[in-house]
Design an enzyme around this catalytic site. Structure first.
Site, mmCIF file in Angstrom:
data_model
loop_
_atom_site.group_PDB
_atom_site.id
_atom_site.type_symbol
_atom_site.label_atom_id
_atom_site.label_comp_id
_atom_site.label_asym_id
_atom_site.label_seq_id
_atom_site.Cartn_x
_atom_site.Cartn_y
_atom_site.Cartn_z
ATOM 1 N N GLY A 1 5.275 -0.241 9.754
ATOM 2 C CA GLY A 1 4.655 -0.302 11.079
ATOM 3 C C GLY A 1 4.464 -1.750 11.512
ATOM 4 O O GLY A 1 4.676 -2.105 12.674
ATOM 5 N N THR A 2 4.081 -2.591 10.570
ATOM 6 C CA THR A 2 3.905 -4.020 10.855
ATOM 7 C C THR A 2 5.201 -4.630 11.380
ATOM 8 O O THR A 2 5.203 -5.388 12.354
ATOM 9 C CB THR A 2 3.461 -4.765 9.569
ATOM 10 O OG1 THR A 2 2.227 -4.198 9.122
ATOM 11 C CG2 THR A 2 3.287 -6.250 9.822
ATOM 12 N N GLN B 1 -1.500 4.941 14.313
ATOM 13 C CA GLN B 1 -2.569 5.894 13.995
ATOM 14 C C GLN B 1 -2.432 7.200 14.777
ATOM 15 O O GLN B 1 -3.039 8.209 14.412
ATOM 16 C CB GLN B 1 -3.944 5.281 14.302
ATOM 17 C CG GLN B 1 -4.352 4.167 13.355
ATOM 18 C CD GLN B 1 -4.701 4.662 11.962
ATOM 19 O OE1 GLN B 1 -5.107 5.806 11.769
ATOM 20 N NE2 GLN B 1 -4.536 3.802 10.979
ATOM 21 N N SER C 1 4.586 4.398 11.625
ATOM 22 C CA SER C 1 4.701 4.097 10.198
ATOM 23 C C SER C 1 4.596 5.365 9.365
ATOM 24 O O SER C 1 3.659 6.152 9.530
ATOM 25 C CB SER C 1 3.591 3.125 9.802
ATOM 26 O OG SER C 1 3.564 2.967 8.401
ATOM 27 N N GLY C 2 5.551 5.569 8.448
ATOM 28 C CA GLY C 2 5.629 6.803 7.667
ATOM 29 C C GLY C 2 4.389 7.147 6.858
ATOM 30 O O GLY C 2 3.964 8.300 6.818
ATOM 31 N N HIS C 3 3.762 6.142 6.232
ATOM 32 C CA HIS C 3 2.697 6.471 5.278
ATOM 33 C C HIS C 3 1.387 6.863 5.947
ATOM 34 O O HIS C 3 0.437 7.256 5.266
ATOM 35 C CB HIS C 3 2.495 5.332 4.270
ATOM 36 C CG HIS C 3 1.797 4.110 4.790
ATOM 37 N ND1 HIS C 3 0.471 3.865 4.535
ATOM 38 C CD2 HIS C 3 2.238 3.069 5.531
ATOM 39 C CE1 HIS C 3 0.136 2.697 5.085
ATOM 40 N NE2 HIS C 3 1.190 2.200 5.708
ATOM 41 N N CYS D 1 -6.646 -3.531 5.445
ATOM 42 C CA CYS D 1 -5.977 -4.826 5.468
ATOM 43 C C CYS D 1 -6.974 -5.966 5.464
ATOM 44 O O CYS D 1 -6.642 -7.082 5.129
ATOM 45 C CB CYS D 1 -5.088 -4.942 6.693
ATOM 46 S SG CYS D 1 -4.207 -3.442 7.038
HETATM 47 C C1 LIG Z 1 -1.471 0.861 9.268
HETATM 48 C C2 LIG Z 1 -1.321 0.273 10.624
HETATM 49 C C3 LIG Z 1 -0.317 -0.677 10.900
HETATM 50 C C4 LIG Z 1 0.588 -1.229 9.828
HETATM 51 O O1 LIG Z 1 1.510 -0.291 9.335
HETATM 52 P P1 LIG Z 1 2.204 -0.587 7.916
HETATM 53 O O2 LIG Z 1 3.301 0.410 7.830
HETATM 54 O O3 LIG Z 1 1.155 -0.393 6.878
HETATM 55 O O4 LIG Z 1 2.725 -1.992 7.973
HETATM 56 C C5 LIG Z 1 -0.199 -1.155 12.183
HETATM 57 N N1 LIG Z 1 -1.005 -0.711 13.163
HETATM 58 C C6 LIG Z 1 -1.972 0.197 12.944
HETATM 59 C C7 LIG Z 1 -2.818 0.657 14.078
HETATM 60 C C8 LIG Z 1 -2.165 0.715 11.672
HETATM 61 O O5 LIG Z 1 -3.136 1.604 11.460
#
Ligand SMILES: *Cc1c(COP(=O)(O)O)cnc(C)c1O
Length: 398
Positions: A73-74, A181, A201-203, A327
């Protein structure tokens, strides 16, 4: 000691669904061919990637050719913001975002400020909301990108994305949303909502870690993220992570087919917890919007105590929660999000985020409600600040 384990940190990450794991398995040791190879053995991987792309597109109301896989996601946030900024520099250098974004967005914007871009960080109200009017007022003749998160990772507040999309489309300014989210929790349609770029983001929805995706509406001017081979149509080179992509596809398909029922369940767990805690524990404040929030998100501030101490004591009872975003844990600074909604630093340090997910039950809530009030009371008994209040001193929370 008990050996009960209750996971209430789904905003940090989620367990992969067994079905997702199963879908991925054969791509590690059996079907390992490089998707770019020509022989039939490798075609399986290529087909699996395109199948996953269709699933992501289907879940978002996008077209398959508008979906690009990323490493997280980052990465999707970085690509969207830097990519649009650099590709549209000839039109202007102004970016609008909010003060409550995830660091993947905030720090990318800060990086761009050091490279000649100008960024407006919109303030939010006490519920964590920005208004479309605020966005409209911030637009200038040199604005090229507006990046506003779909739902906040700490306080759960959901932004008026469709209304913002309407006005950005009308003005011809690109609109990116960090929906990490929101995906799997809230219905999303990028076409109806006039979204130009969307990160996921998958996780965060029971898929694998280390895989994400960026939706890029056809026609959006954006630079390539990785230069190299022709993968992802030359925009994000490097050999594809086939198992993770397959897992992401399976996870988004499962999460988005079940949003209504799942969110009804999560809202029931959430609202019961909020009601009982507010009723049973004095000097507590709910952070974020009461109803316009993610189905599984709760964020409380407990006055007179540290969130970290609550976490440690919950941990001893087998409950995994968080003070804010995973984070930033390890840093003792109060959350930028809580400060932005006007929570005093004294209270921001006493915050507790509980995020429910698919495996949670009413029994988990029973257990939480059994242990939390005692923990808060015990910590307050040790707090010199609390002594004063018991005999009529000053409180911030109420
Ligand atoms: C977790 C999160 C990210 C980052 O995603 P990753 O896959 O962990 O790098 C970015 N934005 C939001 C709002 C998140 O909750």
């Amino acid at each position: 000691m008990n050996n009960r384990f209750v996971y209430l940190d789904h905003a940090a990450t989620t367990a992969m669904r067994p079905e997702v794991y199963e879908a991925m398995q054969s791509y590690f040791i059996e079907r390992y061919g490089n998707p770019s190879s020509i022989y039939s053995f490798a075609r399986d991987g290529k087909k699996a990637i395109e199948g996953a792309r269709d699933k992501v597109a289907g879940a978002l109301g996008a077209r398959a050719e508008e979906i690009f896989f990323t490493g997280s996601g980052t990465e999707a946030d970085n690509w969207a913001i830097k990519g649009v900024a650099y590709a549209n520099k000839f039109k202007g250098n102004h970016i609008i975002t909010t003060s409550i974004e995830h660091h993947a967005v905030l720090n990318t914007c800060q990086y761009l400020e050091g490279d000649g871009f100008e960024v407006t960080y919109l303030p939010v109200d006490e519920n964590g909301l920005v208004t479309p009017e605020q966005v409209e007022r911030a637009i200038k003749s040199n604005t090229i990108l507006i990046s506003i998160m779909f739902a906040n990772n700490e306080i759960g507040t959901i932004q008026p994305i469709a209304e913002i999309g309407k006005l950005t489309r009308k003005r011809g300014i690109y609109f990116h949303t960090d929906a990490v989210q929101a995906v799997g929790n809230v219905p999303i349609n990028v076409a109806e909502m006039n979204i130009d770029l969307l990160s996921l983001s998958g996780h965060k929805f029971y898929g694998p870690k280390g895989i994400g995706s960026l939706y890029i509406r056809k026609g959006v001017k954006i630079t390539s993220f990785l230069h190299g081979g022709a993968q992802e149509r030359g925009r994000r080179a490097s050999t594809e992570n086939v198992p993770a992509i397959v897992g992401l596809g399976k996870a988004i398909e499962m999460a988005s087919s079940n949003i209504e029922e799942e969110s009804r369940k999560l809202i029931a767990l959430r609202d019961r917890t909020i009601d009982e805690v507010m009723k049973g524990i004095p000097f507590v404040k709910l952070n974020g919007h009461r109803s316009q929030r993610l189905p599984g998100n709760i964020n409380f501030s407990f006055e007179f105590i540290e969130g970290e101490s609550v976490l440690l004591m919950l941990d001893m009872k087998g409950i995994a929660a968080s003070t804010g975003s995973a984070c930033t844990s390890g840093s003792l600074d109060p959350s930028h999000i809580l400060l932005a909604i006007g929570v005093l630093p004294e209270l921001a340090n006493g915050s507790l985020r509980l995020t429910f997910g698919e495996e949670n039950t009413q029994e988990d809530v029973d257990y939480l409600l059994e242990v939390l009030p005692a923990i808060v009371e015990r910590l307050r008994e040790m707090s010199p600040l609390y002594e004063g209040v018991e005999i009529g001193g000053k409180s911030y929370a109420v």
